[in-house]
Design a protein around this motif. Structure first.
Motif, PDB file in Angstrom:
ATOM      1  N   PRO A  27       0.827  -1.210   0.000  1.00 42.17           N
ATOM      2  CA  PRO A  27       0.000   0.000   0.000  1.00 42.17           C
ATOM      3  C   PRO A  27       0.859   1.257   0.000  1.00 42.17           C
ATOM      4  CG  PRO A  27       0.018  -1.020   2.178  1.00 42.17           C
ATOM      5  CD  PRO A  27       0.699  -1.979   1.246  1.00 42.17           C
ATOM      6  N   ARG A  28       0.488   2.170  -0.830  1.00 45.86           N
ATOM      7  CA  ARG A  28       1.241   3.427  -0.922  1.00 45.86           C
ATOM      8  C   ARG A  28       0.962   4.284   0.313  1.00 45.86           C
ATOM      9  NH1 ARG A  28       0.357   6.200  -6.629  1.00 45.86           N
ATOM     10  NH2 ARG A  28       2.014   7.484  -5.713  1.00 45.86           N
ATOM     11  N   PRO A  29       2.014   4.801   0.933  1.00 52.23           N
ATOM     12  CA  PRO A  29       1.791   5.623   2.130  1.00 52.23           C
ATOM     13  C   PRO A  29       1.028   6.892   1.793  1.00 52.23           C
ATOM     14  CG  PRO A  29       4.072   5.779   1.401  1.00 52.23           C
ATOM     15  CD  PRO A  29       3.428   4.696   0.567  1.00 52.23           C
ATOM     16  N   SER A  30       0.064   7.199   2.619  1.00 51.03           N
ATOM     17  CA  SER A  30      -0.741   8.398   2.401  1.00 51.03           C
ATOM     18  C   SER A  30       0.006   9.624   2.917  1.00 51.03           C
ATOM     19  CB  SER A  30      -2.082   8.266   3.117  1.00 51.03           C
ATOM     20  OG  SER A  30      -1.886   8.128   4.517  1.00 51.03           O
ATOM     21  N   VAL A  31      -0.462  10.765   2.505  1.00 51.35           N
ATOM     22  CA  VAL A  31       0.155  12.021   2.928  1.00 51.35           C
ATOM     23  C   VAL A  31       0.011  12.201   4.444  1.00 51.35           C
ATOM     24  CG1 VAL A  31       0.112  14.531   2.659  1.00 51.35           C
ATOM     25  CG2 VAL A  31      -0.276  13.049   0.682  1.00 51.35           C
ATOM     26  N   GLY A  32      -1.134  11.819   4.975  1.00 48.84           N
ATOM     27  CA  GLY A  32      -1.349  11.948   6.408  1.00 48.84           C
ATOM     28  C   GLY A  32      -0.412  11.082   7.226  1.00 48.84           C
ATOM     29  N   ARG A  33      -0.181   9.831   6.733  1.00 48.83           N
ATOM     30  CA  ARG A  33       0.719   8.938   7.458  1.00 48.83           C
ATOM     31  C   ARG A  33       2.148   9.479   7.446  1.00 48.83           C
ATOM     32  NH1 ARG A  33       0.511   3.600   9.023  1.00 48.83           N
ATOM     33  NH2 ARG A  33      -1.566   3.442   8.103  1.00 48.83           N
ATOM     34  N   VAL A  34       2.596   9.967   6.311  1.00 47.37           N
ATOM     35  CA  VAL A  34       3.941  10.529   6.211  1.00 47.37           C
ATOM     36  C   VAL A  34       4.086  11.749   7.119  1.00 47.37           C
ATOM     37  CG1 VAL A  34       5.591  11.651   4.665  1.00 47.37           C
ATOM     38  CG2 VAL A  34       4.304   9.661   3.876  1.00 47.37           C
ATOM     39  N   ALA A  35       3.060  12.601   7.130  1.00 40.69           N
ATOM     40  CA  ALA A  35       3.107  13.788   7.992  1.00 40.69           C
ATOM     41  C   ALA A  35       3.130  13.389   9.463  1.00 40.69           C
ATOM     42  CB  ALA A  35       1.908  14.687   7.704  1.00 40.69           C
ATOM     43  N   ALA A  36       2.386  12.333   9.824  1.00 43.32           N
ATOM     44  CA  ALA A  36       2.368  11.877  11.220  1.00 43.32           C
ATOM     45  C   ALA A  36       3.732  11.349  11.631  1.00 43.32           C
ATOM     46  CB  ALA A  36       1.293  10.799  11.399  1.00 43.32           C
ATOM     47  N   TRP A  37       4.389  10.584  10.757  1.00 47.12           N
ATOM     48  CA  TRP A  37       5.728  10.070  11.068  1.00 47.12           C
ATOM     49  C   TRP A  37       6.732  11.206  11.213  1.00 47.12           C
ATOM     50  CZ3 TRP A  37       7.582   5.659  12.769  1.00 47.12           C
ATOM     51  CH2 TRP A  37       6.805   4.502  12.636  1.00 47.12           C
ATOM     52  N   ILE A  38       6.649  12.192  10.324  1.00 51.90           N
ATOM     53  CA  ILE A  38       7.562  13.338  10.409  1.00 51.90           C
ATOM     54  C   ILE A  38       7.353  14.090  11.718  1.00 51.90           C
ATOM     55  CG2 ILE A  38       8.154  15.561   9.379  1.00 51.90           C
ATOM     56  CD1 ILE A  38       7.542  14.370   6.645  1.00 51.90           C
ATOM     57  N   ALA A  39       6.090  14.299  12.092  1.00 54.29           N
ATOM     58  CA  ALA A  39       5.801  15.005  13.344  1.00 54.29           C
ATOM     59  C   ALA A  39       6.302  14.207  14.548  1.00 54.29           C
ATOM     60  CB  ALA A  39       4.303  15.271  13.460  1.00 54.29           C
ATOM     61  N   MET A  40       6.116  12.878  14.532  1.00 56.08           N
ATOM     62  CA  MET A  40       6.555  12.061  15.655  1.00 56.08           C
ATOM     63  C   MET A  40       8.079  12.066  15.783  1.00 56.08           C
ATOM     64  SD  MET A  40       5.707   8.060  16.468  1.00 56.08           S
ATOM     65  CE  MET A  40       6.658   7.503  15.047  1.00 56.08           C
ATOM     66  N   ILE A  41       8.779  11.970  14.652  1.00 54.74           N
ATOM     67  CA  ILE A  41      10.244  12.010  14.679  1.00 54.74           C
ATOM     68  C   ILE A  41      10.729  13.363  15.187  1.00 54.74           C
ATOM     69  CG2 ILE A  41      12.307  11.951  13.230  1.00 54.74           C
ATOM     70  CD1 ILE A  41      10.882   9.902  11.478  1.00 54.74           C
ATOM     71  N   ALA A  42      10.048  14.432  14.769  1.00 52.54           N
ATOM     72  CA  ALA A  42      10.435  15.765  15.236  1.00 52.54           C
ATOM     73  C   ALA A  42      10.253  15.897  16.745  1.00 52.54           C
ATOM     74  CB  ALA A  42       9.608  16.830  14.508  1.00 52.54           C
ATOM     75  N   VAL A  43       9.153  15.351  17.278  1.00 54.91           N
ATOM     76  CA  VAL A  43       8.915  15.407  18.725  1.00 54.91           C
ATOM     77  C   VAL A  43       9.982  14.612  19.475  1.00 54.91           C
ATOM     78  CG1 VAL A  43       7.333  14.702  20.559  1.00 54.91           C
ATOM     79  CG2 VAL A  43       6.452  15.831  18.508  1.00 54.91           C
TER      80      VAL A  43
END
Length: 317
Positions: A27-43
């Protein structure tokens, strides 16, 4: 007239061949999932960066820190800060590396912190468990009203109780003692009572009634039945209480005046105040901070999953 029939195809065989011959599409990663991972890594990076900066400063020399304060890597790599903390440097060596040259009785402060945190944890967990059992299971007039008043203590800022507690400890002659540091929070706290009461309310009454029918009293039921069943939330409360007692600063600062009762958090402030004329001994201060915080980081890391599970199971959201 000859009719041509389509070949018979076994669906099971066809499915097996198709599965073996081609890989399932990911399954292709959605924009929301990518944004959530980026936000979690930033935190995570923002949360862990102060600990890395403490380690970086502790492994640097004071002169190199002043020369290159923005470097992300240790500058002028040195273990002098840890040597000054553990008393492994002479006064001349400490002064040459930017230290104050004053002695730091680290092991005495560490022992005081361990004893104080242990007394607070053992006393608070036991007395809070007894009070929580009384509020959850025993029936007596005005129980719910008393619990409501007791729970209102959560809204009282800690700073309002410092002066009355100090007056009480002084009248008891416990100033500059480990017992004087431990006593105000060693009996119980509203949060601890509320935390354990939530769990005790979830215990089946039938189990307790069966023990009472067999001839066990309330005290025996509490020690032999309730406490073993509540081992998980009690362990969670013990860890949280120990970490809080270990990190306490203002109350020990008010009560302790000498090395005989000074804990690590207060000792760090004293160590910083003993800075030489050249400036603060940042390398030694960060090394002492890291050594003081490391036991609590390890303790929380070992019990983090149990703490989260117990808080969710006890009904605290």
């Amino acid at each position: 007239m000859t009719s041509t029939l389509p070949p018979v195809v076994d669906p099971v065989t066809t499915r097996a061949v198709t599965t073996a011959g081609s890989k399932p599409a990911r399954p292709r990663p959605s924009v929301g999932r990518v944004a959530a991972w980026i936000a979690m890594i930033a935190v995570i990076v923002v949360t862990l960066f102060p600990f890395y900066w403490i380690l970086r400063t502790a492994l640097s020399s004071n002169g190199a820190i002043s020369a290159d304060p923005t470097s992300l890597l240790p500058t002028g790599f040195s273990l002098g800060g840890f040597e000054r903390v553990f008393g492994l440097q002479t006064t001349k060596e400490a002064l040459s590396q930017g230290g104050s040259g004053a002695t730091l009785n680290f092991w005495q402060y560490l022992l005081n912190s361990v004893l104080t945190a242990t007394m607070i944890t053992v006393g608070q967990v036991f007395f809070s468990a007894a009070a929580a059992y009384a509020f959850a299971r025993l029936r007596w007039p005005g129980r719910d009203k008393v619990f409501g008043v007791f729970l209102a203590g959560l809204m009282v800022p800690t700073i309002f109780t410092l002066l009355p507690n100090f007056a009480l400890i002084k009248s008891l002659g416990l100033v500059d003692t480990l017992l004087g540091i431990s006593l105000p929070s060693m009996l119980m706290t509203p949060f601890a009572v509320f935390f354990l009461r939530q769990f005790f309310l979830g215990i089946s009454k039938e189990v307790e009634e069966a023990a009472l029918i067999d001839g066990a009293g309330k005290v025996r039921v509490f020690f032999r039945l309730i406490l073993p069943m509540a081992s998980a939330p009690i362990a969670t409360l013990a860890v949280l209480t120990y970490i809080t007692a270990w990190n306490d600063y203002f109350w020990p600062l008010m009560v302790s005046y000498t090395d005989s009762s000074r804990v690590l958090t207060v000792a760090l402030g004293v160590f910083k105040s003993q800075a030489p004329q050249s400036g603060t001994d940042w390398s030694g201060l960060m090394a002492a901070t890291l050594v003081a915080a490391l036991p609590m980081i390890v303790l929380f890391g070992l019990f983090a999953k149990r703490i989260v599970n117990s808080i969710g199971f006890s009904g605290i959201k």
